[in-house]
Design a protein around this motif. Structure first.
Motif, short mmCIF file in Angstrom:
data_model
loop_
_atom_site.label_atom_id
_atom_site.label_comp_id
_atom_site.label_asym_id
_atom_site.label_seq_id
_atom_site.Cartn_x
_atom_site.Cartn_y
_atom_site.Cartn_z
N THR A 12 -73.40 -12.56 6.16
CA THR A 12 -73.42 -12.88 7.59
C THR A 12 -72.01 -12.79 8.17
O THR A 12 -71.82 -12.29 9.28
CB THR A 12 -73.98 -14.30 7.82
N ALA A 13 -71.06 -13.27 7.39
CA ALA A 13 -69.66 -13.24 7.85
C ALA A 13 -69.20 -11.80 8.05
O ALA A 13 -68.54 -11.48 9.03
CB ALA A 13 -68.76 -13.96 6.85
N ARG A 14 -69.58 -10.92 7.13
CA ARG A 14 -69.18 -9.52 7.25
C ARG A 14 -69.76 -8.90 8.51
O ARG A 14 -69.06 -8.23 9.27
CB ARG A 14 -69.59 -8.71 6.03
N GLU A 15 -71.06 -9.17 8.73
CA GLU A 15 -71.71 -8.71 9.96
C GLU A 15 -70.92 -9.15 11.18
O GLU A 15 -70.53 -8.34 12.03
CB GLU A 15 -73.12 -9.31 10.07
N LEU A 16 -70.70 -10.44 11.28
CA LEU A 16 -70.00 -11.02 12.43
C LEU A 16 -68.58 -10.45 12.52
O LEU A 16 -68.10 -10.12 13.60
CB LEU A 16 -69.94 -12.54 12.28
N PHE A 17 -67.97 -10.32 11.37
CA PHE A 17 -66.59 -9.84 11.30
C PHE A 17 -66.50 -8.41 11.82
O PHE A 17 -65.58 -8.06 12.56
CB PHE A 17 -66.10 -9.92 9.86
N GLU A 70 -68.74 -6.89 13.86
CA GLU A 70 -69.07 -6.78 15.28
C GLU A 70 -68.07 -7.49 16.17
O GLU A 70 -67.90 -7.11 17.34
CB GLU A 70 -70.52 -7.24 15.55
N GLU A 71 -67.36 -8.48 15.65
CA GLU A 71 -66.41 -9.23 16.47
C GLU A 71 -64.98 -8.73 16.31
O GLU A 71 -64.18 -8.81 17.24
CB GLU A 71 -66.45 -10.72 16.10
N GLY A 72 -64.65 -8.25 15.12
CA GLY A 72 -63.28 -7.88 14.82
C GLY A 72 -62.49 -9.09 14.35
O GLY A 72 -62.92 -10.24 14.53
N TYR A 73 -61.37 -8.85 13.72
CA TYR A 73 -60.59 -9.92 13.12
C TYR A 73 -60.17 -11.00 14.12
O TYR A 73 -60.29 -12.19 13.85
CB TYR A 73 -59.35 -9.36 12.42
N GLU A 74 -59.69 -10.56 15.28
CA GLU A 74 -59.10 -11.49 16.24
C GLU A 74 -60.07 -12.55 16.75
O GLU A 74 -59.68 -13.68 17.03
CB GLU A 74 -58.48 -10.73 17.42
N LYS A 117 -68.40 -19.76 15.08
CA LYS A 117 -69.38 -18.73 15.44
C LYS A 117 -70.25 -18.39 14.23
O LYS A 117 -71.46 -18.22 14.35
CB LYS A 117 -68.67 -17.46 15.92
N LEU A 118 -69.60 -18.26 13.09
CA LEU A 118 -70.32 -17.94 11.86
C LEU A 118 -71.35 -19.02 11.54
O LEU A 118 -72.51 -18.73 11.24
CB LEU A 118 -69.33 -17.78 10.70
N ALA A 119 -70.90 -20.27 11.63
CA ALA A 119 -71.79 -21.41 11.35
C ALA A 119 -72.99 -21.38 12.28
O ALA A 119 -74.14 -21.56 11.83
CB ALA A 119 -71.02 -22.71 11.50
#
Lengths: 204, 204
Positions: free
Chosen positions: A21-26, A28-32, A38-40
């Motif tokens: 899930t973190a990778r997905e969010l990461f 689509e959101e980018g590092y910054e 948000k992940l939680a």
DNA sequence: CCGATAAACTTAACAGTGTTAAGTTAACTT
DNA sequence: AAGTTAACTTAACACTGTTAAGTTTATCGG
């Protein structure tokens, strides 16, 4: 012991779920703009839960990015094993490094711009097994091959490897952080850079 | 009009005071831990006051770092004017670029890692006067000199300039973000890198 | 000199961030 | 059934950049 094992497996699975899930969010959101909160929320858990599976934000992000680095190391090992001219292998490996960096800018950012001192000293770096170390060694081995087959001038393999690495790293970093740079075509610059470096060490 | 002028001058002075205090704080704190609130406290003002003189944090930090970049451009222009062999000038300029980056890591970080799209497209970058543009042109001119005096092979000056720039940039960035890298001596790697690049384009 | 205007600066708040101590719920063990 | 332990949450800490609204201060026109 079976129940404990089951729990452990469940814990492993949940850890994986967080990573995925973190990778997905990461991505689509980018590092910054990636955040633990948000992940939680995306997972339907409280932010604190993640801290039961990962030390902190850096630890989690680094885990994600190391998985990509691992894939790259595999590909690099593949190139190394190919029955090809060592110089051609080196060229291929360097261009692959650049390509991977450009295609995964956020992963690359985490690998090189968070955890500033994960490398430690050179001896520490060389003793502790890590993907970064193995990647470095893989590159160095190809360089050694170039020297041993008399295609490269006699020079310190470590120095050449580090020279080549920082140069390609520079192209990746500049492209990632300045969206319009380089002015000339990215691929042309990549090839020009790699060919220039090789030309500097090639005999004749 | 005299009173308005006086006020304007005072405003200018206060702006300078902010810049100077910010630079101090920025140098002693580093990029990561510099904050607008700390700066305001150090100056004995409320944080909001700073926003009357600077659009936002990036604007302020960028102003500080551009001042260093300006100094560097001056030095670079100095090198360019020297009565020296063009290749030697290029070598000197590239080593100076590396030295400046290594000596001012936080400034360098701001110049290349905040304001991601300040560059814009190539035409925008080339039309709007900026220190970055003039620095680029200064390097390119030295490269041209190397080609025109028949010491470099005939190749596109822009391509060579960008190749040299990203390579040296990579060394700086890697050194700044990974405190123990490179494993071999920094200065040796710097010289090796620059000499390798030059060797790749030198005739014979 | 006095009231209106404009500039300078502050207070308080918004909307976030990462992280942790302490408390609660649920499950397993004895 | 009681005690222990693992899983998860609540609430808070200590920050961050930034802004709308309010206050103080100084200048200007009459």
């Amino acid at each position: 012991m079976s129940i404990k094992e089951k729990r452990d497996r469940h814990k492993e699975e949940f850890r994986r779920e967080i990573i995925d899930t973190a990778r997905e969010l990461f991505i689509e959101e980018g590092y910054e703009t990636f955040s633990m909160r948000k992940l939680a929320q995306k997972m339907g858990f409280s932010p604190t839960t993640i801290y039961l599976y990962f030390k902190d934000k850096d630890d989690l992000l680094f885990t994600i990015c190391e998985e990509l680095a691992e894939q790259c190391l595999l590909e690099l090992t593949e190139i190394r094993k190919q029955n090809l001219d060592p110089v051609k292998k080196l060229r291929k490996a360097l261009l692959f490094h650049i390509k991977t960096g450009l295609e995964n800018p956020d992963h690359y950012k985490v690998l090189f711009f968070v955890h500033p001192d994960i490398y430690g000293s050179q001896t520490e770096f060389m003793q502790r097994p890590s993907i970064a170390r193995d990647t470095h060694l893989a590159f160095k081995d190809i360089v050694k091959e170039c020297i041993d087959t008399n295609q490269f001038i006699k020079a310190d393999p470590e120095t050449i490897t580090e020279t080549f690495f920082v140069a390609t790293h520079g192209l990746i970093v500049m492209s990632i952080f300045k969206s319009n740079y380089p002015w000339i075509d990215r691929d042309i610059l990549a090839k020009t850079l790699v060919d220039s470096l090789i030309r500097a060490y090639r005999k004749q």
